[in-house]
Design an enzyme around this catalytic site. Sequence first.
Site: not given
Length: 364
Positions: A124, A191, A225, A249
């Site tokens: 980001y 992740k 996820d 975000d």
Amino acid sequence: MSHKVTLIPGDGIGREVMLAAKRCIDAAGVDIQWEEQIAGQEAVKKFGSVLPARVFDSIKKNKVAIKGPIITPVGKGFRSVNVQLRMSLDLYACLRPCKLYKGVKTRYSQVDLVIIRENTEDLYAGIEFSEGLTRTKNIIDYIEKLSGYLIKKDSSVGIKPISISASRRIVKFAFEYALKNKRKKVTAVHKANIMKETDGLFLNATREVAKDYKGRIEFEDRIVDNMCMQLVLKPELYDVLVLPNLYGDILSDLCAGLVGGLGVAPGANIGDTMALFEAVHGSAPKYTGLNKVNPTAMILSGVLMLRYLGEDKAADRLEKAVSYVIAKGKDVTYDLKVERDDPGAVGTKQMADAVIKRMKNLKK
Ligand code: NAD
């Protein structure tokens, strides 16, 4: 006590929601001297820059700022003003409470989550190299040599830095927030099964910091996820979530959806010495000047600001008044009505009027 606060109206619906929030904050009974500074499209016209130096100077001087959303045009050559402010002022912790207020129509009966998002690094941060440039080709060649992986020559490349220091300080912030606000659990989201080095480092840092809070705050981690699915199925199981920048975000909008949408999701960017308060939503350009959108997210960002300023009584009064108006369901904007085209929906200004009226009754 008197406070000086930098006020940045922003673009699109920014000025409307900011004016509504400012009126509500003033009516909460605090003495705030507002110093208005322009950033975004209006600043380009007036000063030739989206983010004039005077904005930084004002925030550095006052230490507290509140900001409406600012447009980031999609495409090359535009660096987000929002990201620039967060990074340059080292406002490393993005705090986004997602609380379900009575009267908001959602699929859920109980949601009270807090998202704590790292604000200064990760994909980001926008460290990117354009396809076709010599330096991009050089980077691709270099990475291929180092890693042994092939990267297509017609690629753009983005860099994902995740540091031990930034990871540790955001996780510490999350645990300290949990302690101070009588929360029970911190969940780290990552992740690390795929991004073993970057997210793996984040996860290790969270586990290290969590040791210091053992027995006081529960700790667990979730793969991002899976976390999305869990949040949609059973958000009531979660409490404080701590995430790297990009996942933070995305999950912020997901969680805003759980509690009624972007119109009710407030936020704060907090550093060691200063803070900048802003709603999660953007400038919603199609609604500019229509007196239509919900001022709640901006008003609740003001509630967070009042708490930061140590004005808890005023913050409680304002939050109570907002929740009363929402629960009544009469003087609310279109997005809080059961039917979006309900002719009884009020405008941005009128919803703020109702909040102010309720505060006057609360004081009596
Ligand atoms: P957005 O949040 O501006 O709007 C998306 C949709 O959400 C709107 O069309 C509207 O239906 C709804 N919405 C947003 N705010 C609302 C409110 N207060 N009341 C009721 N409904 C509301 O997102 P976008 O359209 O993706 O972004 C528009 C611009 O805003 C872009 O330039 C983007 O970069 C910028 N942006 C800025 C910030 C910020 O300043 N912090 C954050 C997000 C997006």
